[in-house]
Design a protein around this motif. Structure first.
Motif, PDB file in Angstrom:
ATOM      1  N   THR A  13       0.807  -1.227   0.000  1.00 55.44           N
ATOM      2  CA  THR A  13       0.000   0.000   0.000  1.00 55.44           C
ATOM      3  C   THR A  13       0.838   1.274   0.000  1.00 55.44           C
ATOM      4  OG1 THR A  13      -0.177  -0.040   2.415  1.00 55.44           O
ATOM      5  CG2 THR A  13      -1.959  -1.125   1.158  1.00 55.44           C
ATOM      6  N   ALA A  14       2.132   1.164  -0.296  1.00 53.43           N
ATOM      7  CA  ALA A  14       3.009   2.344  -0.277  1.00 53.43           C
ATOM      8  C   ALA A  14       2.516   3.420  -1.245  1.00 53.43           C
ATOM      9  CB  ALA A  14       4.453   1.958  -0.611  1.00 53.43           C
ATOM     10  N   GLU A  15       2.130   3.030  -2.444  1.00 51.83           N
ATOM     11  CA  GLU A  15       1.697   4.029  -3.424  1.00 51.83           C
ATOM     12  C   GLU A  15       0.431   4.735  -2.963  1.00 51.83           C
ATOM     13  OE1 GLU A  15       1.367   4.575  -8.218  1.00 51.83           O
ATOM     14  OE2 GLU A  15       1.248   2.543  -7.403  1.00 51.83           O
ATOM     15  N   ASP A  16      -0.544   3.980  -2.460  1.00 59.65           N
ATOM     16  CA  ASP A  16      -1.774   4.605  -1.947  1.00 59.65           C
ATOM     17  C   ASP A  16      -1.468   5.541  -0.785  1.00 59.65           C
ATOM     18  OD1 ASP A  16      -3.302   3.228  -3.793  1.00 59.65           O
ATOM     19  OD2 ASP A  16      -3.883   1.645  -2.375  1.00 59.65           O
ATOM     20  N   ALA A  17      -0.613   5.089   0.136  1.00 64.77           N
ATOM     21  CA  ALA A  17      -0.261   5.913   1.294  1.00 64.77           C
ATOM     22  C   ALA A  17       0.414   7.204   0.841  1.00 64.77           C
ATOM     23  CB  ALA A  17       0.659   5.133   2.235  1.00 64.77           C
ATOM     24  N   PHE A  18       1.326   7.109  -0.129  1.00 60.02           N
ATOM     25  CA  PHE A  18       2.047   8.299  -0.555  1.00 60.02           C
ATOM     26  C   PHE A  18       1.188   9.246  -1.389  1.00 60.02           C
ATOM     27  CE2 PHE A  18       5.497   6.987   1.737  1.00 60.02           C
ATOM     28  CZ  PHE A  18       6.531   7.896   1.642  1.00 60.02           C
TER      29      PHE A  18
END
Length: 143
Positions: A13-18
């Protein structure tokens, strides 16, 4: 003196979080690199190819928020405590060696300092108190 930045780990979920963090802080990503297409990535499951290897979002002139996704196929497990690293950016290889060797005493080295395919001198470890550290010297990056 080395710069210090928070480094976060996510489980896909790194992309969603960023994208969320960017909506709050503003600015633009200075790097978005995916797992696929890098040396060894041909061995990753297809579901992990699009995971984030590294993403960074400058917050101000002195702070950059950074992150990556874990790789379950490599045995990575995300737990409270391993989802945050302190990322040091020393001004020389010698300072990188000094910081790495000093802070890792009595700890557990995950990746010894070495030249990497992305052009940096990098290593990471958990210190004897359970704190996760990354040391990344890149002579091409303005300090």
């Amino acid at each position: 003196m080395a710069k210090m930045n928070p480094y976060l780990n996510f489980d896909g979920t790194a992309e969603d979080a960023f994208n969320f963090y960017r909506s709050v802080f503003g600015g633009e990503f200075t790097g978005v690199f995916r797992m696929g297409g890098n040396p060894g990535s041909e061995n990753l499951p297809e579901a992990e190819q699009n995971r984030i290897m590294h993403i960074s979002l400058p917050i101000d002139a002195n702070t950059t928020l950074m992150a990556s996704d874990i790789l379950p196929s490599a045995g990575h497990v995300l737990n409270n405590g391993n989802n945050v690293h302190i990322s040091l950016h020393p001004e020389s290889r010698e300072e990188a060696d000094r910081l790495f060797n000093g802070l890792s005493v009595g700890g557990k080295v995950e990746m010894p300092l070495q030249d990497t395919f992305w052009g940096a001198y990098f290593g990471n470890f958990q210190d004897k108190f359970g704190i996760n550290w990354m040391v990344n010297y890149d002579s091409n990056t303005p300090q």
